[in-house]
Design a protein around this motif. Sequence first.
Motif, PDB file in Angstrom:
ATOM      1  N   UNK A 149       0.815  -1.040  -0.084  1.00 46.57           N
ATOM      2  CA  UNK A 149      -0.029  -0.048   0.058  1.00 46.57           C
ATOM      3  C   UNK A 149       0.817   0.990  -0.058  1.00 46.57           C
ATOM      4  N   UNK A 150       0.666   2.225  -0.893  1.00 45.67           N
ATOM      5  CA  UNK A 150       1.416   3.338  -1.054  1.00 45.67           C
ATOM      6  C   UNK A 150       1.203   4.472   0.175  1.00 45.67           C
ATOM      7  N   UNK A 151       2.332   4.122   1.104  1.00 47.16           N
ATOM      8  CA  UNK A 151       2.121   5.163   2.165  1.00 47.16           C
ATOM      9  C   UNK A 151       3.161   6.441   1.718  1.00 47.16           C
ATOM     10  N   UNK A 152       3.288   7.161   2.998  1.00 48.15           N
ATOM     11  CA  UNK A 152       4.335   8.364   2.653  1.00 48.15           C
ATOM     12  C   UNK A 152       5.744   7.802   2.650  1.00 48.15           C
ATOM     13  N   UNK A 153       5.929   6.730   3.417  1.00 51.94           N
ATOM     14  CA  UNK A 153       7.480   6.278   3.628  1.00 51.94           C
ATOM     15  C   UNK A 153       7.611   5.463   2.166  1.00 51.94           C
ATOM     16  N   UNK A 154       6.487   4.741   1.796  1.00 52.25           N
ATOM     17  CA  UNK A 154       6.562   3.905   0.420  1.00 52.25           C
ATOM     18  C   UNK A 154       6.808   5.100  -0.741  1.00 52.25           C
ATOM     19  N   UNK A 155       6.037   6.258  -0.612  1.00 47.67           N
ATOM     20  CA  UNK A 155       6.312   7.317  -1.803  1.00 47.67           C
ATOM     21  C   UNK A 155       7.753   7.840  -1.643  1.00 47.67           C
ATOM     22  N   UNK A 156       8.054   8.350  -0.432  1.00 40.99           N
ATOM     23  CA  UNK A 156       9.495   8.510  -0.535  1.00 40.99           C
ATOM     24  C   UNK A 156      10.425   7.565  -1.164  1.00 40.99           C
ATOM     25  N   UNK A 157      10.256   6.451  -1.056  1.00 39.24           N
ATOM     26  CA  UNK A 157      11.225   5.311  -1.684  1.00 39.24           C
ATOM     27  C   UNK A 157      10.905   5.220  -3.166  1.00 39.24           C
ATOM     28  N   UNK A 158       9.589   5.602  -3.624  1.00 37.69           N
ATOM     29  CA  UNK A 158       9.384   5.567  -4.777  1.00 37.69           C
ATOM     30  C   UNK A 158      10.035   6.923  -5.800  1.00 37.69           C
ATOM     31  N   UNK A 159       9.973   8.012  -5.081  1.00 34.54           N
ATOM     32  CA  UNK A 159      10.541   9.205  -5.421  1.00 34.54           C
ATOM     33  C   UNK A 159      12.159   8.845  -5.510  1.00 34.54           C
ATOM     34  N   UNK A 160      12.691   8.348  -4.556  1.00 39.13           N
ATOM     35  CA  UNK A 160      14.233   8.348  -4.498  1.00 39.13           C
ATOM     36  C   UNK A 160      14.530   7.469  -5.401  1.00 39.13           C
ATOM     37  N   UNK A 161      13.677   6.495  -5.871  1.00 41.15           N
ATOM     38  CA  UNK A 161      14.070   5.467  -7.009  1.00 41.15           C
ATOM     39  C   UNK A 161      13.742   5.748  -8.436  1.00 41.15           C
ATOM     40  N   UNK A 162      13.277   7.293  -8.557  1.00 40.60           N
ATOM     41  CA  UNK A 162      13.145   7.755  -9.877  1.00 40.60           C
ATOM     42  C   UNK A 162      11.733   7.357 -10.345  1.00 40.60           C
ATOM     43  N   UNK A 163      10.818   7.087  -9.506  1.00 44.69           N
ATOM     44  CA  UNK A 163       9.296   6.985 -10.178  1.00 44.69           C
ATOM     45  C   UNK A 163       8.465   8.392 -10.135  1.00 44.69           C
ATOM     46  N   UNK A 164       8.422   9.014 -11.388  1.00 42.12           N
ATOM     47  CA  UNK A 164       7.339   9.726 -11.380  1.00 42.12           C
ATOM     48  C   UNK A 164       5.941   9.298 -11.661  1.00 42.12           C
ATOM     49  N   UNK A 165       6.221   8.107 -12.313  1.00 36.47           N
ATOM     50  CA  UNK A 165       4.731   7.445 -12.768  1.00 36.47           C
ATOM     51  C   UNK A 165       4.785   6.044 -12.085  1.00 36.47           C
ATOM     52  N   UNK A 166       3.865   5.692 -11.747  1.00 29.16           N
ATOM     53  CA  UNK A 166       3.805   4.096 -10.913  1.00 29.16           C
ATOM     54  C   UNK A 166       2.758   3.313 -11.388  1.00 29.16           C
ATOM     55  N   UNK A 167       2.914   2.046 -11.360  1.00 28.79           N
ATOM     56  CA  UNK A 167       2.042   0.967 -11.875  1.00 28.79           C
ATOM     57  C   UNK A 167       1.418   0.503 -10.562  1.00 28.79           C
ATOM     58  N   UNK A 168       0.175   0.709 -10.678  1.00 28.50           N
ATOM     59  CA  UNK A 168      -0.763   0.361  -9.507  1.00 28.50           C
ATOM     60  C   UNK A 168      -2.032  -0.181  -9.781  1.00 28.50           C
ATOM     61  N   UNK A 169      -2.479  -1.298  -8.997  1.00 29.46           N
ATOM     62  CA  UNK A 169      -3.816  -1.687  -9.350  1.00 29.46           C
ATOM     63  C   UNK A 169      -4.929  -0.723  -9.489  1.00 29.46           C
ATOM     64  N   UNK A 170      -5.695  -1.128 -10.357  1.00 22.54           N
ATOM     65  CA  UNK A 170      -7.004  -0.228 -10.435  1.00 22.54           C
ATOM     66  C   UNK A 170      -7.715  -0.043  -9.161  1.00 22.54           C
ATOM     67  N   UNK A 171      -8.198   0.947  -8.763  1.00 20.90           N
ATOM     68  CA  UNK A 171      -9.143   1.143  -7.428  1.00 20.90           C
ATOM     69  C   UNK A 171     -10.553   0.479  -7.820  1.00 20.90           C
TER      70      UNK A 171
END
Length: 434
Positions: A149-171
Amino acid sequence: MISFEEALKIVLENAQYLSHESVKLEDSAGRVLAIDIHADRDMPPFDKSAVDGYAFKRDELGKPLRIVENIAAGYVPKKEIISGTCSKIMTGAMIPAGADFVVMVEDTVEVNGFMELREKEEEFRKRNNICYKGEDIKEGDLLLSRGTLISAAATAILASSGFSVVSVSKAPIVGILSTGDEIVEPDVTPLESQIRNSNGWQLRLQALSTGSAVKYYGIVKDTPELLHKALTKSVQECDITIITGGVSAGDFDYVPGIIKECGFNILFDKVSVQPGKPSTFAVKKAYPNENTAENKDCIIEDYIYGNIDNNSLQQKQNRRTSTVSNVIFALPGNPVSSLIQFEMLVKPYIIRSMGGNYLPLKLSLPAAEDFTRKNAERLSLIPVAINPDGTFMPVRYNGSAHIAAMAHADAIAEIPVGVKQILAGQKATIHIFR
Ligand code: AMP
Ligand code: MG
């Protein structure tokens, strides 16, 4: 009547997996990751200073050192450190070649272009104030797993890994209906015999908090024709329908019959739990051969590992996401029942359908005072407050209509089947809903 554990197992086994989509990082909060995330570089990516200070050779600690450069964060040092010299360095800046030690600026004085220590050098030997390349993360390390689940910490990891677009499950689209001739919306002054609709609003917020999209269908009267029409609309437009009220044994409890009329199979309609006994779960399997959890997982996995292309994935998944709804949760009308059963049954389903693994945080905590109940035939889920000393205490609770009690509760305690009493100091399982 089945146990709560069996009910949850049935619910999860029947999860209808949703397809993926790409979303911008800023829109990804609360969504579920569809891919594993690996580090694309070491972190830190270079040896860097942990403090504002001076970089030099450890052997020269204590000597006055000539300052040859001022290294700001973001710049590549130009001067190599040789004997008798140091560079001023800012937090996060690259350690210059030749240096293996940094002292904090607060522990130094600058005199005529030289840096000198304020205190005895022994004080500084313990910490060199350098963060080494790759000490947090190595290139290729698994940082986040699919299903997170994309939390604040997960967002930080995504940003620091260069993801400006993320593949997620449809809601999922969650349809919410309240039933009852006595129910009115909050903006209506209730007559003596009427009750305000709290379930619809509470479920709407609970569903939104899972990242789902919500369609709120309002209140439906206890009339078979109207219920049929409203339920048909919701199951056509939504992935998951939640309907409250009308599932018990009363003369006007038409919901189970209408669910069947709409072509759904009821997989359970009584759970050995309190509150929430009449909780009902029904599925309409549109494509029976592809709808097992295992098959859905394989389709997604094939896509992720390159065995099928995006078009085939879409084709396979579009068949499911056509206009056919898959599941209906019919929850009892009593507000506490619907609130707790959403958390216990519906939320795990929603997150599983997005490919996530939701487990409520369960702690084993001691009771602050004795607790007794008369009837121990069902699993009891009681609202409790958690004290600062880590004990739990049931809040004043008159039963499943007493929604005001929930505002004072931090968590839900499980009192297992067969247990009539929990004495002060005895432990119980406490669910913290996140
Ligand atoms: P039912 O499950 O329809 O028999 O309803 C059980 C109890 O919950 C009754 O006292 C209803 O008035 C109450 N109730 C049903 N639906 C709602 C609702 N949407 N909001 C608040 N209370 C409700
Ligand atoms: Mg009713």
